[in-house]
Design an enzyme around this catalytic site. Structure first.
Site, PDB file in Angstrom:
ATOM      1  CG  ASP A 102      -2.007   1.022   1.206  1.00  0.00           C
ATOM      2  OD1 ASP A 102      -2.960   0.935   0.415  1.00  0.00           O
ATOM      3  OD2 ASP A 102      -1.854   1.986   1.990  1.00  0.00           O
ATOM      4  CG  HIS A 269      -5.595  -3.176  -0.035  1.00  0.00           C
ATOM      5  ND1 HIS A 269      -4.695  -2.871  -1.039  1.00  0.00           N
ATOM      6  CD2 HIS A 269      -5.280  -2.355   1.007  1.00  0.00           C
ATOM      7  CE1 HIS A 269      -3.886  -1.910  -0.637  1.00  0.00           C
ATOM      8  NE2 HIS A 269      -4.211  -1.587   0.612  1.00  0.00           N
TER       9      HIS A 269
END
Length: 289
Positions: A102, A269
């Site tokens: 991320d 994610h």
């Protein structure tokens, strides 16, 4: 919290305090967490890697135990990359492997471009290039990644809204990008994340991270559109994540890397939290090659 078998430290390598944990022995490996977490996200991954590597897991500036300067321009990925290069230099590591998830992956991308002589390999987890996401923004991506634009609003609007119930906002983030539920996360790690993101200075720091992305980082990437990562690169992405639904993730990196491998990991994610064994195995196989 201390990663199992690691020791915790504080240094100020680039004018900002950086909290980090390190452990193991062997070639150095720098691991960078993402939003809205801290270095604790590597709890179930880093100890396994420390069997063969000297693993360094810092908190990015603005996050966790690291410093939180007030200026937006202090949060560009380039400035965060300078933190990490200076930290590794102070620890005596001229070259190193690099892993990022991320926001940490975006810092890793910038670091690999700015200091190709220092990065031996890089793993980028569940991102597409920043410039690609922002310059080719589609409605489905904007809906899933609305937080980019909410957090980037001028201070103190998002800080005030989040501050009324940080857990509600950040839980929504953890659950919003690929089918996870809170029970998929380690309860002890969740408690640690909550302690971190309830700090008003951390809320502001994370907002500044996103403010910088829409100004400094987009401009930096626009100036480097033709630049390619020189070292071996692994792109990992969640099989059920928002990025995999919206993009051919490897294709977005094909012209950004000279030596690209890619692989999906089960989950969305936050697969380093929800599928740490599979994530660690993928890293070990890549680094062994």
């Amino acid at each position: 919290m201390t990663l199992p078998g690691f020791t915790d430290h504080l240094l100020t390598p680039n004018g900002v305090k950086i909290a980090f944990s390190q452990g193991g022995s062997g070639p150095p490996l720098l691991m960078l967490h993402g939003f809205p977490q801290t270095r604790a996200m590597w709890t179930h991954i880093a100890p396994g890697l420390a069997r063969t590597h000297r693993v360094i897991c810092p908190d990015l500036r603005g996050y966790g135990g690291s410093g939180k300067p007030p200026e937006v321009d202090a949060y560009s990925f380039r400035e965060m990359a300078h933190d990490m290069m200076a930290l590794m230099s102070e620890l005596g590591h001229t070259t190193f492997g690099l892993v990022g998830h991320d926001r940490g992956a975006r810092v890793a991308h910038r670091l690999a471009l700015d200091a190709p002589n220092r990065v031996q390999s890089v793993t980028l987890m569940d991102i597409i290039p920043t410039h690609t996401l922002l310059s080719e923004l589609r409605a489905d991506v904007a809906k899933a990644y609305y937080h980019w634009f909410f957090l980037a609003q001028p201070e103190p609007f998002p800080e005030t809204m989040i501050g009324h119930d940080p857990d509600a906002f950040y839980h929504a983030c953890l659950l919003g990008w690929g089918g996870a539920q809170l029970s998929d996360f380690d309860a002890e790690l969740l408690a640690h994340y909550r302690t971190a993101w309830r700090d008003p200075e951390t809320i502001r720091g994370m907002c500044n991270d996103y403010r910088a992305a829409l100004t400094h980082d987009f401009a930096d990437d626009a100036a480097d559109l033709g630049a390619r990562i020189a070292c071996p690169t692994l792109v990992l992405y969640g099989a059920d994540g928002a990025m995999a639904r919206a993009y051919d993730v490897p294709a977005t990196w094909a012209q950004k890397c000279t030596q690209l491998q890619s692989q999906t990991i089960p989950g969305g994610h936050f697969f380093p939290d929800t599928a740490p064994v599979e994530t660690r195995r993928a890293l070990q196989e890549f680094m062994a090659r």
